[in-house]
Design a protein around this motif. Structure first.
Motif, PDB file in Angstrom:
ATOM      1  N   TYR A 205      53.589  35.779  20.205  1.00 32.37           N
ATOM      2  CA  TYR A 205      54.975  35.406  19.904  1.00 32.37           C
ATOM      3  C   TYR A 205      55.133  35.013  18.436  1.00 32.37           C
ATOM      4  N   CYS A 206      54.243  34.143  17.958  1.00 29.57           N
ATOM      5  CA  CYS A 206      54.347  33.677  16.571  1.00 29.57           C
ATOM      6  C   CYS A 206      54.189  34.838  15.589  1.00 29.57           C
ATOM      7  N   GLN A 207      53.263  35.751  15.872  1.00 34.86           N
ATOM      8  CA  GLN A 207      53.064  36.890  14.987  1.00 34.86           C
ATOM      9  C   GLN A 207      54.262  37.830  15.010  1.00 34.86           C
ATOM     10  N   ALA A 208      54.820  38.035  16.194  1.00 30.66           N
ATOM     11  CA  ALA A 208      55.951  38.959  16.318  1.00 30.66           C
ATOM     12  C   ALA A 208      57.195  38.437  15.607  1.00 30.66           C
ATOM     13  N   LYS A 209      57.314  37.098  15.492  1.00 29.74           N
ATOM     14  CA  LYS A 209      58.505  36.513  14.880  1.00 29.74           C
ATOM     15  C   LYS A 209      58.410  36.400  13.361  1.00 29.74           C
ATOM     16  N   LEU A 210      57.231  36.710  12.789  1.00 26.83           N
ATOM     17  CA  LEU A 210      57.132  36.738  11.340  1.00 26.83           C
ATOM     18  C   LEU A 210      57.918  37.929  10.808  1.00 26.83           C
TER      19      LEU A 210
ATOM     20  N   VAL B  85      55.626  43.958  27.420  1.00 24.24           N
ATOM     21  CA  VAL B  85      56.334  42.715  27.749  1.00 24.24           C
ATOM     22  C   VAL B  85      56.996  42.189  26.494  1.00 24.24           C
ATOM     23  N   ASN B  86      58.300  41.961  26.557  1.00 23.98           N
ATOM     24  CA  ASN B  86      59.025  41.404  25.434  1.00 23.98           C
ATOM     25  C   ASN B  86      58.471  40.018  25.118  1.00 23.98           C
ATOM     26  N   VAL B  87      58.217  39.754  23.833  1.00 25.07           N
ATOM     27  CA  VAL B  87      57.598  38.476  23.480  1.00 25.07           C
ATOM     28  C   VAL B  87      58.519  37.302  23.770  1.00 25.07           C
ATOM     29  N   ASP B  88      59.829  37.525  23.849  1.00 23.02           N
ATOM     30  CA  ASP B  88      60.725  36.442  24.252  1.00 23.02           C
ATOM     31  C   ASP B  88      60.436  36.004  25.679  1.00 23.02           C
TER      32      ASP B  88
ATOM     33  N   ASN C 135      53.844  22.987  20.437  1.00 21.99           N
ATOM     34  CA  ASN C 135      54.078  24.425  20.624  1.00 21.99           C
ATOM     35  C   ASN C 135      55.510  24.693  21.068  1.00 21.99           C
ATOM     36  N   LEU C 136      56.052  23.818  21.918  1.00 24.11           N
ATOM     37  CA  LEU C 136      57.460  23.953  22.323  1.00 24.11           C
ATOM     38  C   LEU C 136      58.381  23.829  21.113  1.00 24.11           C
ATOM     39  N   PHE C 137      58.108  22.860  20.234  1.00 26.58           N
ATOM     40  CA  PHE C 137      58.904  22.713  19.014  1.00 26.58           C
ATOM     41  C   PHE C 137      58.847  23.997  18.189  1.00 26.58           C
TER      42      PHE C 137
ATOM     43  N   ASN D  62      62.739  30.855  17.359  1.00 28.59           N
ATOM     44  CA  ASN D  62      63.620  31.714  18.161  1.00 28.59           C
ATOM     45  C   ASN D  62      65.067  31.614  17.729  1.00 28.59           C
ATOM     46  N   SER D  63      65.748  32.755  17.735  1.00 27.20           N
ATOM     47  CA  SER D  63      67.169  32.789  17.367  1.00 27.20           C
ATOM     48  C   SER D  63      68.045  33.303  18.501  1.00 27.20           C
ATOM     49  N   ASP D  64      67.434  33.802  19.575  1.00 27.42           N
ATOM     50  CA  ASP D  64      68.201  34.301  20.713  1.00 27.42           C
ATOM     51  C   ASP D  64      68.740  33.112  21.512  1.00 27.42           C
ATOM     52  N   SER D  65      70.055  33.031  21.687  1.00 32.43           N
ATOM     53  CA  SER D  65      70.672  31.851  22.307  1.00 32.43           C
ATOM     54  C   SER D  65      70.199  31.631  23.738  1.00 32.43           C
ATOM     55  N   ARG D  66      70.033  32.719  24.510  1.00 29.12           N
ATOM     56  CA  ARG D  66      69.593  32.595  25.910  1.00 29.12           C
ATOM     57  C   ARG D  66      68.179  32.027  25.978  1.00 29.12           C
TER      58      ARG D  66
END
Length: 890
Positions: free
Chosen positions: A575-580, A598-601, A633-635, A641-645
């Motif tokens: 997830y962290c790598q995909a969001k860079l 699998v979508n990283v979200d 990690n939750l923080f 993340n920028s996706d509102s859902r």
């Protein structure tokens, strides 16, 4: 193979219920005088524990009297697995008399000693004082695996252990295991809920084998009259019921079915079953506690003890043998038509036990009594299905009627009856055949529903259709999943889970997600992950990530720590790598580099939900899982993340985690502000903790999930972003200056942006308190980096000063004031220094000589001397004015 027909909750372990046996005085004497007992008492009486060695197991009870005892291999295997996984096993009178339990405990000890290489230590009954300390100390002094056995323990003796969470401490000691035997009933005397995780999950009783299958068949065929054969069938159908409930249930079958074929049948009494007593069944006596529930205004309801006597055949093989004898079509003893007639009455009894349409206290009573009736009927339908395929065909209509009902308690009877077949290799095909039959019928019913809606020009939507049969299939699979050995799910069963996961019907999904998916993930995580079944389920959407997260957290109870650690770490890294930024350019839809589709979200959601479901009181620190790292990690997930859902669900998981672990969160904040002057910590900490915990309550979580306008999720995002940045800034011996600088720059930038957003918004008042805390932490941990960052960020922000310069300057000056007070309280005193108390903090004052300047004062004076940066000069001037006002006080 044993069956558990007690009502099951998620991962709950209920007690065992059934009959006891009588006249074992002779056998008890043999056991008391056995070589094992004599060997035990030959040891040194001054020791707290008696260690058994190989010679102590040479004369075992099954060698002395093997024919006296029923040895259910499944119960024994379950016991060993339970001890290895739960570390604590309690055996009580619900599963056998005390003599039988001590025999069984010795068998288990022998297995643990010879097969699993345990050291076996029996605790002396007269040395139970401070037993918890003695056991923990003994386990700490060795790396050997130790099984401690405590015999004849009472509630009064167990309470001191429970009060200091002794059982939980055992579960944290890798080499410590405990087996307790009691003459009491844990459910009645101790309170089952407090100890349910430590009870064996089986209906088998540890009791002598009084009747063989062959002897019974001969007895049934040659010695019983027709009427007695029917009574024998009735005993089998309602095995395990209290005697008054048994007679009431059997009378219903006689009146509604059997009298139609034989009007001479009359009401039954105890005299009618005397020929069968001890030849086929026994009465089992036990004590239960009841408390009457009502809206009392003056009366304080008491807990009453009652003696309950139940019908107890005690052997599943005998029940099946009776059904086989009665079902045979080519036998003069056949009762097949009477069995079929009785099945239709069983369906009615199940329905009435829920609706209470025919209220009969003896038969249905309270909810527990109704559940006992449903358990007995589920067991009988299951046993009857083991007789032959023709029996299943005869029951198909009855099972379908139960499975189509709107009430889950009724559907549960069909589901448990069917699921038991999966547990037996020879009956597994019957299980899958019935599922296919139900699925086909379900499709036909749905098609008929939609056609009827079209013909009536109805606006009924297909999503409103309640597919109860589909839900029953999901419920059957849920129970079958529990029967399967860990990580050994049948591929056909997995296919059924995937088949149902494509359903859009809410009734099916509700059962599938809440029960089947959670349990399958918890019991079989490694298998489902390695075969990418979890990945396929996650593609179904948000609901699956929530329940898979719940299942992963519950897999801790199944000792699947390593798999949990692997999944969470790998997916968090993905997830962290995909969001860079550079990763986003290379990858569409945020699919990770492993190409597992699998979508990283969705991975982020699984991680967040898993963290929120973990019981940190038990598992904090187990296999590198701890509250602090999970919280941080939750923080980080929130920040990236920028996706509102997705963001909203991660946020609610974070709030839920904090709300559930408030004391641990307070300790986390303690560690975060430990660099601040101790004299000022208490006044800061209480304020911030109050803000966070006040906002992390269940009401606010529900408001966020319901999109209520009273709650602004953005405020929560800012809370946790600021705390995460403060944690990044905090000095660490391994922290690199570059990373710290980036965190400080992000903090200052975030604060300036926040000020602009909330200029005229009073609802954001809590944010500035947390911003001040973050600035203080930055000032204590990276002061020079912070001052340089404020200097540069103010220059970058000069283009917005026309509308917000005063607000920004005022706030930053307030933040610098907090840093000044921290530094002022930390100035090193000398011989002429005295202290003055201000706002609960002590500050040094100089009676002689000039007070040395703080670091921040020196910085601000340098800013004033510069002529090029107006914003910085303005901030320096305003801040020094604030400082001077405080200086006038001390």
């Amino acid at each position: 193979m044993s069956n558990d027909y007690s009502q099951k909750g998620n991962f709950g372990m209920g007690g065992m219920h059934g009959g006891s046996f009588e006249n074992l005085g002779t056998l008890a004497g043999v056991i008391e005088n056995s070589q094992i007992t004599n060997t035990i008492y030959a040891h040194n009486e001054k020791e707290d524990f008696i260690e058994l060695d190989e010679k102590d197991f040479k004369t075992s009870l099954d060698y002395i009297y093997p024919e006296y005892y029923k040895h259910e291999e499944t119960a024994e295997e379950l016991s060993v697995k339970h001890i290895l996984s739960q570390r604590v096993l309690l055996l009580d009178r619900e599963i056998g008399d005390y003599t039988s339990l001590t025999w069984f405990a010795d068998r288990l000890a022998k297995i643990m000693f010879s097969k699993h290489k345990f050291k076996i230590l029996k605790c002396k009954k007269d040395r139970l004082n401070s037993l918890d300390i003695k056991i923990l100390r003994k386990a700490s002094n060795t790396s050997d695996k130790l099984l401690f056995i405590i015999e004849n323990i009472t509630l009064q003796e167990i309470l001191p252990l429970k009060e200091i969470s002794f059982f939980q401490k055992i579960q944290k000691k890798e080499n410590l295991f405990l087996l307790c035997i009691t003459k009491e009933s844990i459910k009645s005397d101790w309170g089952e809920k407090s100890f349910k995780n430590y009870l064996l999950n089986t209906n088998d009783r540890i009791s002598p084998e009084l009747i063989s299958k062959e002897n019974f068949i001969q007895f049934y065929n040659k010695k019983l009259e027709y009427r007695e054969k029917l009574i024998c069938l009735g005993l089998t159908l309602f095995d395990g019921l209290a005697e008054d409930q048994f007679f009431a249930a059997l009378e219903e079958v006689v009146a509604r079915a059997w009298q139609k074929r034989d009007p001479s049948l009359k009401a039954l009494d105890y005299c009618d079953i005397q020929n069968l007593y001890k030849e086929y069944f026994n009465f089992s006596d036990k004590q239960e506690q009841i408390q009457y529930i009502a809206p009392f205004k003056v009366i304080k309801p008491q807990i009453h003890r009652i003696d309950v006597s139940s019908v107890d055949i005690g052997n599943s093989e005998l029940r099946i043998a009776l059904f086989e004898a009665a079902w045979k079509r080519d036998s003069k003893y056949s009762l097949r038509r009477q069995v079929i007639a009785a099945i239709s009455v069983l369906v009615v009894l199940v329905k009435e036990s829920v609706t209470k349409s025919n209220f009969n206290w003896e038969l249905y009573g309270d909810e527990e009594k109704s559940q006992n009736l449903r358990n007995a009927i589920a067991r009988s339908l299951s046993d009857l299905g083991k007789v032959s395929i023709s029996a299943i065909e005869a029951m198909q209509s009855a099972l379908a009627q139960l499975g189509m009902n709107d009430d889950e308690n009724i559907r549960d009877v069909a589901a448990r009856a069917i699921a038991t077949w999966y547990a037996y290799p020879e009956h597994k095909s019957k299980f899958f055949r019935t599922l296919e039959s139900f699925y086909s019928l379900s499709s036909s019913l749905k098609k008929h529903y939609l056609e009827q809606a079209r013909n009536n020009n109805s606006n009924q939507n297909k999503t409103l259709y309640k597919d109860n049969l589909g839900a029953t299939i999901a419920l059957s699979i849920y129970y079958a999943v529990e029967y399967a050995e860990a990580n050994c799910l049948n591929t056909e069963l997995i296919d059924w889970i995937l088949e149902l996961s494509t359903s859009k019907n809410l009734t099916v999904l509700n059962t599938l997600l809440n029960k089947t998916i959670v349990t399958a993930t918890a019991f079989h995580l490694k298998q489902l992950y390695e075969n990418k079944i979890i990945h396929k389920l996650l593609n179904q959407g948000l609901y699956f990530s929530f329940f898979i997260g719940s299942g992963i957290a519950k897999s801790f109870y199944k000792n699947q720590y390593q798999t949990v650690h692997l999944i969470i770490n790998q997916w968090y890294e993905d997830y962290c790598q995909a969001k860079l930024p550079q990763k986003n350019k290379k990858s569409k839809n945020n699919i990770d580099a492993n190409n597992d589709e699998v979508n990283v979200d969705e991975k982020a959601l699984v991680i967040a939900f898993t963290y929120s479901f973990i019981d940190y009181e038990i598992f904090d620190g187990v296999f590198n899982i701890n509250f602090v790292s999970c919280l941080e990690n939750l923080f980080q997930l929130l920040i990236l993340n920028s996706d509102s859902r997705v963001r909203k669900n991660i946020l609610t998981s974070t709030l839920f985690t904090i709300n559930k672990n408030q004391e641990k969160f307070k300790k986390y904040l303690d560690a975060l502000i430990e660099n601040l002057p101790k004299s000022r910590i208490d006044s800061i900490k209480g304020n911030i903790i109050e803000i966070i915990l006040k906002n992390a309550n269940e009401e606010n979580i529900n408001l966020i999930l319901s999109n209520d306008e009273k709650i602004d999720p953005e405020e929560y995002f800012i809370f946790f972003r600021l705390i995460a940045l403060a944690q990044e800034i905090k000095l660490d011996k391994d922290r690199k200056i570059l990373k710290q600088t980036q965190a400080v720059n992000s903090l200052v930038k975030q604060i300036i942006l926040n000020i602009n957003v909330r200029q005229n918004n009073a609802s954001k008042s809590n944010i500035w308190k947390i911003e001040l805390l973050a600035l203080q932490i930055a000032g204590a941990s990276a002061f020079e980096i912070l001052m340089n960052s404020i200097d540069s960020k103010l220059i970058e922000s000069e283009n917005i000063f026309d509308r917000s310069s005063d607000t920004i300057i005022n706030f930053l000056a307030g933040g610098l004031l907090e840093i000044y007070l921290d530094q002022r309280s930390s100035l090193a005193p000398n011989s002429s220094t005295e202290f003055i108390k201000f706002e609960n903090c002590e500050y040094p004052i100089w009676k002689k000589g000039k007070r040395p300047l703080t670091s921040i004062e020196n910085y601000l004076i340098q800013w004033l001397k510069r002529s090029d940066k107006l914003a910085t000069k303005e901030l320096a001037l305003y801040s020094l004015i604030l400082f001077s006002k405080k200086r006038n006080i001390f």
